[in-house]
Design a protein around this motif. Sequence first.
Motif, mmCIF file in Angstrom:
data_model
loop_
_atom_site.group_PDB
_atom_site.id
_atom_site.type_symbol
_atom_site.label_atom_id
_atom_site.label_comp_id
_atom_site.label_asym_id
_atom_site.label_seq_id
_atom_site.Cartn_x
_atom_site.Cartn_y
_atom_site.Cartn_z
ATOM 1 N N THR A 34 -14.054 5.681 -6.017
ATOM 2 C CA THR A 34 -13.921 4.612 -5.028
ATOM 3 C C THR A 34 -12.516 4.028 -4.969
ATOM 4 O O THR A 34 -11.880 4.027 -3.912
ATOM 5 C CB THR A 34 -14.931 3.475 -5.343
ATOM 6 O OG1 THR A 34 -16.235 4.042 -5.424
ATOM 7 C CG2 THR A 34 -14.896 2.405 -4.287
ATOM 8 N N PRO A 37 -9.250 6.645 -4.179
ATOM 9 C CA PRO A 37 -9.200 7.116 -2.791
ATOM 10 C C PRO A 37 -8.916 5.986 -1.791
ATOM 11 O O PRO A 37 -8.129 6.161 -0.859
ATOM 12 C CB PRO A 37 -10.592 7.714 -2.557
ATOM 13 C CG PRO A 37 -11.075 8.096 -3.912
ATOM 14 C CD PRO A 37 -10.505 7.062 -4.841
ATOM 15 N N ALA A 38 -9.514 4.810 -1.990
ATOM 16 C CA ALA A 38 -9.278 3.684 -1.066
ATOM 17 C C ALA A 38 -7.835 3.196 -1.177
ATOM 18 O O ALA A 38 -7.183 2.908 -0.152
ATOM 19 C CB ALA A 38 -10.246 2.550 -1.369
ATOM 20 N N ASN A 40 -5.190 4.936 -2.149
ATOM 21 C CA ASN A 40 -4.316 5.950 -1.557
ATOM 22 C C ASN A 40 -4.395 5.946 -0.033
ATOM 23 O O ASN A 40 -3.378 6.099 0.642
ATOM 24 C CB ASN A 40 -4.645 7.338 -2.104
ATOM 25 C CG ASN A 40 -4.175 7.502 -3.529
ATOM 26 O OD1 ASN A 40 -3.286 6.798 -3.994
ATOM 27 N ND2 ASN A 40 -4.783 8.441 -4.243
ATOM 28 N N ASP A 41 -5.593 5.777 0.522
ATOM 29 C CA ASP A 41 -5.720 5.707 1.989
ATOM 30 C C ASP A 41 -4.922 4.545 2.556
ATOM 31 O O ASP A 41 -4.315 4.643 3.620
ATOM 32 C CB ASP A 41 -7.186 5.568 2.407
ATOM 33 C CG ASP A 41 -7.966 6.851 2.243
ATOM 34 O OD1 ASP A 41 -7.326 7.926 2.115
ATOM 35 O OD2 ASP A 41 -9.214 6.788 2.241
ATOM 36 N N GLU A 42 -4.894 3.429 1.848
ATOM 37 C CA GLU A 42 -4.208 2.235 2.336
ATOM 38 C C GLU A 42 -2.688 2.304 2.156
ATOM 39 O O GLU A 42 -1.938 1.880 3.043
ATOM 40 C CB GLU A 42 -4.744 1.001 1.612
ATOM 41 C CG GLU A 42 -4.184 -0.301 2.138
ATOM 42 C CD GLU A 42 -4.814 -1.515 1.489
ATOM 43 O OE1 GLU A 42 -4.272 -2.618 1.716
ATOM 44 O OE2 GLU A 42 -5.823 -1.389 0.771
ATOM 45 N N MET A 44 -0.682 5.183 0.780
ATOM 46 C CA MET A 44 0.028 6.449 0.703
ATOM 47 C C MET A 44 0.846 6.701 1.974
ATOM 48 O O MET A 44 0.397 6.449 3.082
ATOM 49 C CB MET A 44 -0.958 7.599 0.505
ATOM 50 C CG MET A 44 -0.297 8.925 0.245
ATOM 51 S SD MET A 44 -1.460 10.226 -0.242
ATOM 52 C CE MET A 44 -2.517 10.313 1.174
ATOM 53 N N GLU A 45 2.062 7.186 1.763
ATOM 54 C CA GLU A 45 2.940 7.583 2.866
ATOM 55 C C GLU A 45 3.154 9.088 2.770
ATOM 56 O O GLU A 45 3.364 9.611 1.680
ATOM 57 C CB GLU A 45 4.296 6.881 2.757
ATOM 58 C CG GLU A 45 4.264 5.393 3.000
ATOM 59 C CD GLU A 45 4.019 5.043 4.462
ATOM 60 O OE1 GLU A 45 4.455 5.833 5.335
ATOM 61 O OE2 GLU A 45 3.390 4.015 4.724
#
Length: 140
Positions: A34, A37-38, A40-42, A44-45
Amino acid sequence: SERAFLTHQDRLVKELALAGIASMEEANRYLRKTYMPAFNDEFMEPAAEEGSAFIPLLNGDIDEILCEQYDRTVRRDNCIAFEGLTIQIPPDKYRVSYFKTTVRVHRYPDSSLAIFHGTRKLAAYHPNGTIMTPRKEKAA
């Protein structure tokens, strides 16, 4: 990196509490499934270019790059003190000028030592401070 760690320390503790997580196993599972991944989604560039940014080390000695370096002052007896050891600088034609000179001690990843004056390596030592016998160069 410190800013990122502070973000994780602040945010993760609160999220674990909100999710009612009380064990290490549950926390590790939550991190993998959880939180990471959340996060990194927010944040990550995408990389500006494809491929690796790492380049091979050319004409360099990785042990010299990774060694610890310490400055020491040479005593009247041409010795230096280093972490409880008294290390003798071996005689050479320059040694008389080392008194009160600052030399640099390198401690390598295998715990061996070397003493440098500027870019010149004066001697190499075992971790206990005994001098290493110089290797003779092979004839070409």
